[in-house]
Design a protein around this motif. Sequence first.
Motif, PDB file in Angstrom:
ATOM      1  N   ILE A 173       0.867  -1.176   0.000  1.00  0.00           N
ATOM      2  CA  ILE A 173       0.000   0.000   0.000  1.00  0.00           C
ATOM      3  C   ILE A 173       0.904   1.227   0.000  1.00  0.00           C
ATOM      4  CG2 ILE A 173      -1.768   1.288   1.254  1.00  0.00           C
ATOM      5  CD1 ILE A 173      -2.746  -1.379   2.387  1.00  0.00           C
ATOM      6  N   ALA A 174       0.788   2.027  -1.044  1.00  0.00           N
ATOM      7  CA  ALA A 174       1.591   3.247  -1.154  1.00  0.00           C
ATOM      8  C   ALA A 174       0.806   4.410  -0.553  1.00  0.00           C
ATOM      9  CB  ALA A 174       1.912   3.530  -2.611  1.00  0.00           C
ATOM     10  N   ILE A 175       1.325   4.983   0.519  1.00  0.00           N
ATOM     11  CA  ILE A 175       0.745   6.196   1.113  1.00  0.00           C
ATOM     12  C   ILE A 175       1.565   7.360   0.584  1.00  0.00           C
ATOM     13  CG2 ILE A 175       0.237   7.445   3.238  1.00  0.00           C
ATOM     14  CD1 ILE A 175       0.077   4.725   4.652  1.00  0.00           C
ATOM     15  N   THR A 176       0.952   8.189  -0.244  1.00  0.00           N
ATOM     16  CA  THR A 176       1.708   9.207  -0.962  1.00  0.00           C
ATOM     17  C   THR A 176       1.262  10.610  -0.585  1.00  0.00           C
ATOM     18  OG1 THR A 176       0.200   9.295  -2.874  1.00  0.00           O
ATOM     19  CG2 THR A 176       1.917   7.618  -2.907  1.00  0.00           C
ATOM     20  N   TRP A 177       2.228  11.457  -0.298  1.00  0.00           N
ATOM     21  CA  TRP A 177       1.963  12.887  -0.128  1.00  0.00           C
ATOM     22  C   TRP A 177       1.487  13.457  -1.457  1.00  0.00           C
ATOM     23  CZ3 TRP A 177       3.772  17.469  -2.247  1.00  0.00           C
ATOM     24  CH2 TRP A 177       3.571  18.641  -1.503  1.00  0.00           C
ATOM     25  N   ALA A 178       0.632  14.469  -1.388  1.00  0.00           N
ATOM     26  CA  ALA A 178       0.172  15.142  -2.601  1.00  0.00           C
ATOM     27  C   ALA A 178       0.186  16.639  -2.366  1.00  0.00           C
ATOM     28  CB  ALA A 178      -1.234  14.682  -2.980  1.00  0.00           C
ATOM     29  N   TYR A 179       0.407  17.370  -3.436  1.00  0.00           N
ATOM     30  CA  TYR A 179       0.375  18.832  -3.331  1.00  0.00           C
ATOM     31  C   TYR A 179      -1.029  19.288  -2.975  1.00  0.00           C
ATOM     32  CZ  TYR A 179       0.507  23.768  -4.425  1.00  0.00           C
ATOM     33  OH  TYR A 179       0.398  25.132  -4.348  1.00  0.00           O
ATOM     34  N   HIS A 180      -1.115  20.378  -2.218  1.00  0.00           N
ATOM     35  CA  HIS A 180      -2.394  20.977  -1.824  1.00  0.00           C
ATOM     36  C   HIS A 180      -2.154  22.472  -1.668  1.00  0.00           C
ATOM     37  CE1 HIS A 180      -6.031  21.809   0.550  1.00  0.00           C
ATOM     38  NE2 HIS A 180      -6.474  20.632   0.161  1.00  0.00           N
ATOM     39  N   PRO A 181      -3.175  23.297  -1.954  1.00  0.00           N
ATOM     40  CA  PRO A 181      -2.962  24.747  -1.849  1.00  0.00           C
ATOM     41  C   PRO A 181      -2.678  25.250  -0.447  1.00  0.00           C
ATOM     42  CG  PRO A 181      -4.878  24.257  -3.209  1.00  0.00           C
ATOM     43  CD  PRO A 181      -4.465  22.970  -2.579  1.00  0.00           C
ATOM     44  N   LYS A 182      -2.963  24.433   0.575  1.00  0.00           N
ATOM     45  CA  LYS A 182      -2.666  24.877   1.939  1.00  0.00           C
ATOM     46  C   LYS A 182      -2.221  23.681   2.772  1.00  0.00           C
ATOM     47  CE  LYS A 182      -7.423  24.450   3.670  1.00  0.00           C
ATOM     48  NZ  LYS A 182      -8.540  25.146   4.343  1.00  0.00           N
ATOM     49  N   PRO A 183      -1.497  23.916   3.859  1.00  0.00           N
ATOM     50  CA  PRO A 183      -1.029  22.806   4.689  1.00  0.00           C
ATOM     51  C   PRO A 183      -2.180  22.172   5.462  1.00  0.00           C
ATOM     52  CG  PRO A 183      -0.450  24.903   5.701  1.00  0.00           C
ATOM     53  CD  PRO A 183      -1.013  25.227   4.353  1.00  0.00           C
ATOM     54  N   LEU A 184      -2.168  20.860   5.551  1.00  0.00           N
ATOM     55  CA  LEU A 184      -3.210  20.103   6.242  1.00  0.00           C
ATOM     56  C   LEU A 184      -2.596  19.276   7.366  1.00  0.00           C
ATOM     57  CD1 LEU A 184      -5.268  18.784   3.179  1.00  0.00           C
ATOM     58  CD2 LEU A 184      -5.727  20.817   4.577  1.00  0.00           C
ATOM     59  N   PRO A 185      -3.420  18.803   8.324  1.00  0.00           N
ATOM     60  CA  PRO A 185      -2.899  17.959   9.410  1.00  0.00           C
ATOM     61  C   PRO A 185      -2.385  16.615   8.911  1.00  0.00           C
ATOM     62  CG  PRO A 185      -5.055  18.886   9.979  1.00  0.00           C
ATOM     63  CD  PRO A 185      -4.840  19.155   8.522  1.00  0.00           C
ATOM     64  N   MET A 186      -1.674  15.926   9.776  1.00  0.00           N
ATOM     65  CA  MET A 186      -1.071  14.637   9.446  1.00  0.00           C
ATOM     66  C   MET A 186      -1.922  13.451   9.883  1.00  0.00           C
ATOM     67  SD  MET A 186       2.835  15.380  10.690  1.00  0.00           S
ATOM     68  CE  MET A 186       3.740  16.877  10.250  1.00  0.00           C
ATOM     69  N   ALA A 187      -3.088  13.697  10.472  1.00  0.00           N
ATOM     70  CA  ALA A 187      -3.839  12.657  11.179  1.00  0.00           C
ATOM     71  C   ALA A 187      -4.173  11.452  10.309  1.00  0.00           C
ATOM     72  CB  ALA A 187      -5.123  13.258  11.758  1.00  0.00           C
ATOM     73  N   VAL A 188      -4.672  11.671   9.098  1.00  0.00           N
ATOM     74  CA  VAL A 188      -5.072  10.555   8.243  1.00  0.00           C
ATOM     75  C   VAL A 188      -3.857   9.729   7.830  1.00  0.00           C
ATOM     76  CG1 VAL A 188      -6.073   9.930   6.007  1.00  0.00           C
ATOM     77  CG2 VAL A 188      -7.190  11.660   7.437  1.00  0.00           C
ATOM     78  N   ALA A 189      -2.778  10.398   7.469  1.00  0.00           N
ATOM     79  CA  ALA A 189      -1.571   9.675   7.065  1.00  0.00           C
ATOM     80  C   ALA A 189      -1.006   8.848   8.217  1.00  0.00           C
ATOM     81  CB  ALA A 189      -0.524  10.661   6.556  1.00  0.00           C
ATOM     82  N   HIS A 190      -0.980   9.418   9.422  1.00  0.00           N
ATOM     83  CA  HIS A 190      -0.510   8.669  10.593  1.00  0.00           C
ATOM     84  C   HIS A 190      -1.349   7.414  10.810  1.00  0.00           C
ATOM     85  CE1 HIS A 190       1.337  12.482  12.643  1.00  0.00           C
ATOM     86  NE2 HIS A 190       2.164  11.936  11.779  1.00  0.00           N
ATOM     87  N   THR A 191      -2.664   7.586  10.751  1.00  0.00           N
ATOM     88  CA  THR A 191      -3.571   6.474  11.042  1.00  0.00           C
ATOM     89  C   THR A 191      -3.453   5.384   9.993  1.00  0.00           C
ATOM     90  OG1 THR A 191      -5.094   8.024  12.129  1.00  0.00           O
ATOM     91  CG2 THR A 191      -5.982   5.878  11.478  1.00  0.00           C
ATOM     92  N   ALA A 192      -3.392   5.774   8.721  1.00  0.00           N
ATOM     93  CA  ALA A 192      -3.249   4.785   7.658  1.00  0.00           C
ATOM     94  C   ALA A 192      -1.921   4.047   7.765  1.00  0.00           C
ATOM     95  CB  ALA A 192      -3.376   5.477   6.302  1.00  0.00           C
ATOM     96  N   LEU A 193      -0.853   4.778   8.018  1.00  0.00           N
ATOM     97  CA  LEU A 193       0.474   4.181   8.121  1.00  0.00           C
ATOM     98  C   LEU A 193       0.513   3.111   9.204  1.00  0.00           C
ATOM     99  CD1 LEU A 193       3.579   4.205   7.489  1.00  0.00           C
ATOM    100  CD2 LEU A 193       3.763   6.002   9.230  1.00  0.00           C
ATOM    101  N   LEU A 194       0.109   3.469  10.409  1.00  0.00           N
ATOM    102  CA  LEU A 194       0.183   2.519  11.517  1.00  0.00           C
ATOM    103  C   LEU A 194      -0.843   1.404  11.354  1.00  0.00           C
ATOM    104  CD1 LEU A 194       0.665   4.955  14.547  1.00  0.00           C
ATOM    105  CD2 LEU A 194       2.405   3.640  13.330  1.00  0.00           C
ATOM    106  N   GLY A 195      -2.039   1.748  10.852  1.00  0.00           N
ATOM    107  CA  GLY A 195      -3.091   0.756  10.730  1.00  0.00           C
ATOM    108  C   GLY A 195      -2.777  -0.328   9.721  1.00  0.00           C
ATOM    109  N   PHE A 196      -2.263   0.049   8.543  1.00  0.00           N
ATOM    110  CA  PHE A 196      -1.971  -0.944   7.515  1.00  0.00           C
ATOM    111  C   PHE A 196      -0.767  -1.799   7.895  1.00  0.00           C
ATOM    112  CE2 PHE A 196      -4.129   2.105   4.399  1.00  0.00           C
ATOM    113  CZ  PHE A 196      -5.310   1.383   4.420  1.00  0.00           C
TER     114      PHE A 196
END
Length: 330
Positions: A173-196
């Motif tokens: 499972i590739a968890i990939t950063w993506a460009y966005h017009p503004k900075p967002l929290p890390m919560a979803v990426a943290h949860t997906a990383l540890l959960g998978f």
Amino acid sequence: MKDLLSLQHLGQDEIDHLLDLADRFGKDGIPEAHPGAFVGGLFFNPSLRTRTSMEIATRSLGAHFIGMDAGRGTWSLETLDGAVMDGDKTEHIKDAVGKFLSGAVSCLGVRCFADMDLPYEQARQDPVLSAVAAAAEVPVINLESALFHPMQGLADQQVVRAHLNGDRTDHTIAITWAYHPKPLPMAVAHTALLGFLRAGYRVRLAHPEGFDLDPEIMQHARDEGGERLDVVHNLDEGVRDASVIYAKSWGAAAAYGPGADDESLRAPHRDWIIDARRQALAAPGAFMHCLPVRRNVVVSDDVIDGPHSWVAEQAHCRILTAAAVLHEIL
């Protein structure tokens, strides 16, 4: 189950039980097992899927949902212990949650994103969620905070295990950063990383240099995943031969705090988008995103609307997994 502040507070057997329950609800329907119960939702930030899924799940269980927008329809809430409240905050969380809501609802969901005006070391402490959990005398459910989004994480795992068969270590499972017009929290990426990783999959984390996730969480990920975790700084390399591409934007730790210049960090990486060319590098590269998503910035239309997109299924699973969590807590 009492509080659900992150999936890290649950064993994998408990997570599997919730997912089994959600699968059963999807097949047989959600039972009206908790008539007359009240579920509160305290929202410090906007919400569409989280709020809707909580409301539908609560009603389906026979209970009643009371949604409150903090400071917009409720009094503005102070969370600091020992605060001298002579400023713009009207009511302390100890009074709102501890002295009233704890006696009015059976459990309380809280949505409180990272405050990016704070230095990262302060924001990562989840001061609002921590204050609510400390004041509450009923179970508290994290509906997304600075560090974690367990309700999204459960839905993500439900979708992935429904589609990926065989030995989980055969799937990346590739968890990939993506460009966005503004900075967002890390919560979803943290949860997906540890959960998978905990669920047994291989995870390849791809992000530009300087956009590292929380150091403590990365250490947990290394301890959990060992050789099943790989970190790369090239998007093509990140998605290559992946069974699933999970795209998500997040802000760099350096973007937190007053006067931080996140735009100069993000601007060189506008090409970090999941498009048809990059999906073709994967195998088959099923696309996931928690939504909302900036189309043709984070992901191209042909990918998110294509035959390998699991985005709609992720969103609808939020209802089933919310019902499973509420059923167990109530």
